[in-house]
Design an enzyme around this catalytic site. Structure first.
Site, PDB file in Angstrom:
ATOM      1  N   GLU A 287     -22.829   8.979  14.853  1.00 58.58           N
ATOM      2  CA  GLU A 287     -23.674   7.805  14.610  1.00 58.58           C
ATOM      3  C   GLU A 287     -24.799   7.709  15.645  1.00 58.58           C
ATOM      4  O   GLU A 287     -25.911   7.278  15.320  1.00 58.58           O
ATOM      5  CB  GLU A 287     -22.829   6.524  14.624  1.00 58.58           C
ATOM      6  CG  GLU A 287     -21.743   6.464  13.555  1.00 58.58           C
ATOM      7  CD  GLU A 287     -22.274   6.662  12.136  1.00 58.58           C
ATOM      8  OE1 GLU A 287     -23.439   6.308  11.881  1.00 58.58           O
ATOM      9  OE2 GLU A 287     -21.534   7.169  11.281  1.00 58.58           O
TER      10      GLU A 287
ATOM     11  N   HIS B 298     -27.693   9.856  14.438  1.00 60.52           N
ATOM     12  CA  HIS B 298     -28.525   9.148  13.454  1.00 60.52           C
ATOM     13  C   HIS B 298     -29.477   8.175  14.155  1.00 60.52           C
ATOM     14  O   HIS B 298     -30.678   8.152  13.888  1.00 60.52           O
ATOM     15  CB  HIS B 298     -27.648   8.339  12.488  1.00 60.52           C
ATOM     16  CG  HIS B 298     -26.905   9.148  11.479  1.00 60.52           C
ATOM     17  ND1 HIS B 298     -27.510  10.097  10.694  1.00 60.52           N
ATOM     18  CD2 HIS B 298     -25.592   9.125  11.119  1.00 60.52           C
ATOM     19  CE1 HIS B 298     -26.599  10.631   9.876  1.00 60.52           C
ATOM     20  NE2 HIS B 298     -25.434  10.060  10.118  1.00 60.52           N
TER      21      HIS B 298
END
Length: 225
Positions: free
Chosen positions: A49, A52
């Site tokens: 994450e 991202h």
């Protein structure tokens, strides 16, 4: 959804806390804190994450990061939420290219940090491949094929099925479409890799904060970076 949450909590008014939770529930599903995740997997998810988020933060044409979380929701083990700052009805090629890089940021972070890849990028790859193919066959954004729409959609939507796309091009053009899609994905992968390699300290900082706090809001991310 915000009203339901406020009622369950015995409140008379819907506050920002309920609206934020409602957005998360609608976008990613309800929290699944009963799902037990090992420390090893939590670290992988945190870096995924963070990949991202960092790519989205660095690239100029990406939507700003609103929230990052490693709390399981729905079928997702974590999620990164990016939101535009204003209503938008058109997307430029540059924005779509940066969106591809952001989607591949999680997988690239896994390659960079753990030296392997996991099944966690399945949905990211589906979305990236769909966008790349639309760029080539629907939006006329291919350098090789130019401003063409390729593949006519025929038939009616019936019993939940989408329009069926029927090829109206030769096998040679089909090969060129696949080549262009591959090139867009490869370029996005390389761009994400450049960003993460050049900002590895920030990648580590976001991942460590995620492991500790589980959720990072937009303001906290800006402070970290």
């Amino acid at each position: 959804e915000g009203a339901f949450l406020a009622a369950r909590r015995g409140k008379k008014t819907i506050e920002m806390e309920e609206l934020e939770e409602a957005i998360d529930r609608v976008v990613a599903g309800p929290e699944r804190r009963t799902r037990l995740i090992s420390e090893k997997e939590k670290r992988i998810i945190a870096y995924h994450e963070s990949g991202h988020a960092l790519v989205a933060h660095v690239l100029p044409n990406s939507d700003p990061v609103h929230k990052i979380s490693v709390i399981p929701r729905g079928r997702a083990l974590g999620f990164t939420l990016t939101l535009p700052t204003e209503d938008r009805f058109l997307l430029t090629r540059a924005e779509l290219v940066d969106e591809l890089a952001m989607l591949l940021g999680g997988r690239v972070a896994e390659e960079l940090i753990i030296g392997d890849i996991t099944t966690g990028a399945q949905n990211d790859l589906e979305r990236a491949t769909k966008i790349a193919r639309q760029m080539v066959t629907e939006y006329g954004m291919s350098d090789m094929l130019g401003p063409l729409t390729l593949g006519q959609k025929q038939g009616e939507v019936f019993l939940g099925r989408d329009f069926a796309a029927h090829p109206d091009y030769s096998d040679q053009v089909a090969f060129e479409i696949d080549s262009e899609v591959r090139q867009l994905i490869d370029q996005a992968h390389d761009e994400a890799l450049d960003v993460l390699q050049g900002n590895k300290k920030n990648l580590d900082a976001i991942a460590l904060a995620l492991i500790e706090r589980e959720t990072i809001e937009k303001e906290e991310l800006v402070e970290l970076l």
